[in-house]
Design an enzyme around this catalytic site. Structure first.
Site, PDB file in Angstrom:
ATOM      1  N   PRO A 284     -10.353  10.182  10.468  1.00 33.88           N
ATOM      2  CA  PRO A 284     -11.814  10.069  10.548  1.00 33.88           C
ATOM      3  C   PRO A 284     -12.349   8.715  10.089  1.00 33.88           C
ATOM      4  CG  PRO A 284     -11.193  12.149   9.533  1.00 33.88           C
ATOM      5  CD  PRO A 284      -9.942  11.334   9.651  1.00 33.88           C
TER       6      PRO A 284
ATOM      7  N   GLU B 272      -4.500  17.189   3.409  1.00 29.19           N
ATOM      8  CA  GLU B 272      -5.558  16.336   2.873  1.00 29.19           C
ATOM      9  C   GLU B 272      -5.523  14.921   3.438  1.00 29.19           C
ATOM     10  OE1 GLU B 272      -8.965  15.606   0.694  1.00 29.19           O
ATOM     11  OE2 GLU B 272      -7.942  17.492   1.133  1.00 29.19           O
TER      12      GLU B 272
END
Length: 249
Positions: free
Chosen positions: A88, A115
């Protein structure tokens, strides 16, 4: 083109055997191979993640299995021109980047999960790419989106290469509207210009329609264009207050 994908969930990519991408592979225009980097974990439990140093939520993907998997595909298929991490925080994926990637002969996509990555994984890549400002559970779906978008730019993948040339964003505009039979559906009529057989008038209408659609839906795209013809169309459209549909163009 050779595309290698490093992922913990290789079965997700079975969708790439369907439709245009599946046909492109059948015609040897594209070869896609998925490597499960869990198979390259050095520990006896084949775990690929661990807790972050310094504490924090979640688990991080370790560098060792990914580096070993990347070395394996490099041995089999040679060095990749681009090795892409889906993240992202990366650069925003867009049409021009898809065109750029389509020029390569070998690409590698590294799909994350959990994560995130140990920071040293990023040293293995040339590019870090995001689909947008949101977070998904893994990099598999973004990788498939990118592969679909870039594959359209490879000659022979689409039935007509004109389809790619007239896609939205290919010329900086959204694509013009298109119609098929019936000519009149419950009072919604196909613009007359598309049925008169005058190809120059049709081309003119399609350009004007593309500009109007972009003006309505994505005016930010027009700010990036420096085309006198498009600027003239925008001025004409802005002077008119009688536009309610594409039939009015």
């Amino acid at each position: 083109m050779q595309i290698d994908i490093l992922s913990l969930f290789p079965d997700m990519f079975s969708a790439l055997q369907e439709s245009m991408i599946g046909k492109a592979q059948a015609k040897s225009l594209l070869k896609i191979e998925v490597t499960d980097f869990r198979d390259f974990a050095a520990n006896k439990h084949h775990s690929v993640d661990d807790t972050p140093y310094g504490g924090g939520a979640g688990m991080l993907l370790q560098v060792q299995p990914i580096a070993a998997a990347l070395a394996d595909v490099t041995t089999k298929h040679g060095p990749a021109e681009r090795t892409i991490i889906l993240d992202p925080a990366g650069r925003r994926f867009d049409h021009q980047y898809a065109v750029e990637l389509a020029q390569a002969q070998h690409l590698v996509f590294i799909c994350g999960h959990y994560e995130g990555f140990d920071q040293r994984v990023y040293d293995l890549a040339t590019d870090t790419v995001s689909l947008g400002d949101y977070v998904l559970t893994g990099g598999e779906l973004p990788a498939m989106v990118m592969i679909d978008a870039l594959a359209r730019q490879i000659p022979g993948v689409l039935g007509s290469q004109e389809s790619a040339a007239t896609d939205s964003f290919a010329q900086g505009l959204l694509e013009y509207p298109q119609y098929t039979r019936p000519a009149d559906y419950r009072g919604q009529k196909v613009p007359e210009v598309l049925m008169n057989g005058n190809h120059q008038l049709i081309r003119d209408w399609r350009l004007k329609a593309a500009v109007w659609r972009t003006l309505q839906q994505r005016p930010d795209l027009l700010a990036q264009l420096d085309d006198p013809q498009i600027a003239a169309i925008i001025r004409e459209l802005n002077r008119r207050d009688d536009l309610s549909s594409f039939n009015d163009l």
